[in-house]
Design an enzyme around this catalytic site. Structure first.
Site, short mmCIF file in Angstrom:
data_model
loop_
_atom_site.label_atom_id
_atom_site.label_comp_id
_atom_site.label_asym_id
_atom_site.label_seq_id
_atom_site.Cartn_x
_atom_site.Cartn_y
_atom_site.Cartn_z
N ARG A 33 -38.95 -2.39 2.51
CA ARG A 33 -40.00 -3.29 2.99
C ARG A 33 -40.64 -4.05 1.83
NH1 ARG A 33 -43.22 0.28 7.64
NH2 ARG A 33 -41.72 -0.14 9.32
N GLU A 45 -30.32 -1.49 6.66
CA GLU A 45 -30.10 -1.60 8.10
C GLU A 45 -28.86 -0.83 8.54
OE1 GLU A 45 -31.90 -2.91 10.54
OE2 GLU A 45 -33.50 -3.42 9.14
N TYR A 130 -28.09 -7.38 16.42
CA TYR A 130 -29.34 -6.73 16.00
C TYR A 130 -29.45 -6.74 14.48
CZ TYR A 130 -32.95 -3.32 15.09
OH TYR A 130 -34.09 -2.72 14.62
N ASP A 148 -35.57 -3.46 19.81
CA ASP A 148 -34.86 -2.19 19.85
C ASP A 148 -35.53 -1.28 20.87
OD1 ASP A 148 -37.19 -1.38 18.63
OD2 ASP A 148 -36.25 -0.69 16.77
#
Length: 307
Positions: A33, A45, A130, A148
């Site tokens: 992050r 991811e 995604y 999600d």
């Protein structure tokens, strides 16, 4: 957007700001992050697809220590990458192969320049809609709303318009809610809300959910959701509200009824179904149990924790 599913009937700017401010004031710290490097984000991811986030941190840092750039990964021996994946117990080894192949595509097919949109990112091996959207959002602030399981749970619970729909159009609603051009902070924030406060067993008050004022589930006590098919017996029960009273009084020396009521449920109205009479019954139970003191003086009801 289809006509049978409308946006929530609230001031959207207020709703958006409340969530972003909640996230920015305090959230879980994960190292990915703190970066906008698409390579580092793609690695996080792919690793997160089958692994708890707390476990991913060590694996992610070790992976980047060994292959710190997309060029380094592209030049690596694929068997070494797969071996690392297996040693770290990161799920299907095909993901390691795809990640290695994607690195080669960035270096060879895109001349080291990362594609930035969700559509272009899907050209990379093993990168589905995604993951492509997540990388576009977190690396380039150029994604759509991430939807999600956690986000679906949040939307379903928060807005009656979704709860009452036979076929909620989550993607359309999520994108309409997201502030334009702020996919990075918004997607992080709403996923954090689902992962921390709006879990299968919700922690609304404990985590200070910023949407309690509008949340359909919080107001009704019905916390069912697509991945929570049966109503937890605790939610909306007298036991839950008794617990809220004790917590509220623990934070204050004493409170009058109409000061305490809104801290217990957002739809508290003094003369309503969930008003003074309802609250007095709960307080009476707690008094009988020796947990609270009730003082009726000069027409006022003041309560505090039993000393």
């Amino acid at each position: 957007m289809s006509e049978d599913v409308a946006l929530p009937d609230h001031d959207l700017e207020v709703v958006r700001s409340a969530l972003v401010e909640w996230y920015e004031s305090d959230h879980r710290e994960f190292p990915w992050r703190r970066t906008t490097d698409p390579y580092e984000i793609l690695v996080s991811e792919v690793m997160s697809q089958q692994t708890q986030l707390d476990r991913v941190v060590d694996a992610w840092e070790a992976f980047l220590d060994r292959w710190p750039t997309v060029d380094a990964l592209a030049a690596a021996d694929r068997s070494d990458v797969v071996g690392f994946w297996s040693d770290q117990r990161l799920g299907y080894n095909n993901r390691a192969r795809y990640l290695h192949e994607a690195a080669g595509q960035v270096v060879d097919d895109f001349d080291g320049e990362w594609p930035e949109t969700p559509g272009d990112l899907q050209e990379l091996m093993g990168v589905g809609p995604y993951t492509a959207n997540a990388v576009a959002s977190f690396a380039f602030d150029a994604g759509d709303a991430v939807v999600d399981t956690n986000v679906k749970r949040v939307l379903y619970r928060a807005f009656a318009e979704i709860d009452n729909s036979d076929d909620p159009e989550y993607e359309e609603i999520a994108n309409a809610l997201m502030p334009e051009g702020r996919s990075r902070v918004w997607n992080n924030a709403i996923m954090e809300l689902g992962g921390v406060a709006c879990q299968k067993t919700p922690r609304c008050d404990r985590e200070g959910c910023p949407w309690r004022e509008w949340c359909h589930a919080y107001q009704t006590g019905d916390f069912t959701a697509p991945d929570v098919p049966t109503q937890p017996s605790f939610e909306g029960s007298r036991r839950q509200f008794r617990g809220r009273i004790v917590r509220a009084l623990g934070e204050h020396d004493e409170l009058e009824l109409d000061e305490l009521g809104p801290l217990i449920r957002v739809d508290y109205t003094p003369d309503g179904d969930h008003g003074r009479d309802w609250l007095r019954e709960l307080l009476s139970d707690l008094s009988d149990d020796g947990l609270v003191e009730i003082d009726e003086t000069d027409g006022k009801t003041v309560t505090s924790l039993q000393q």
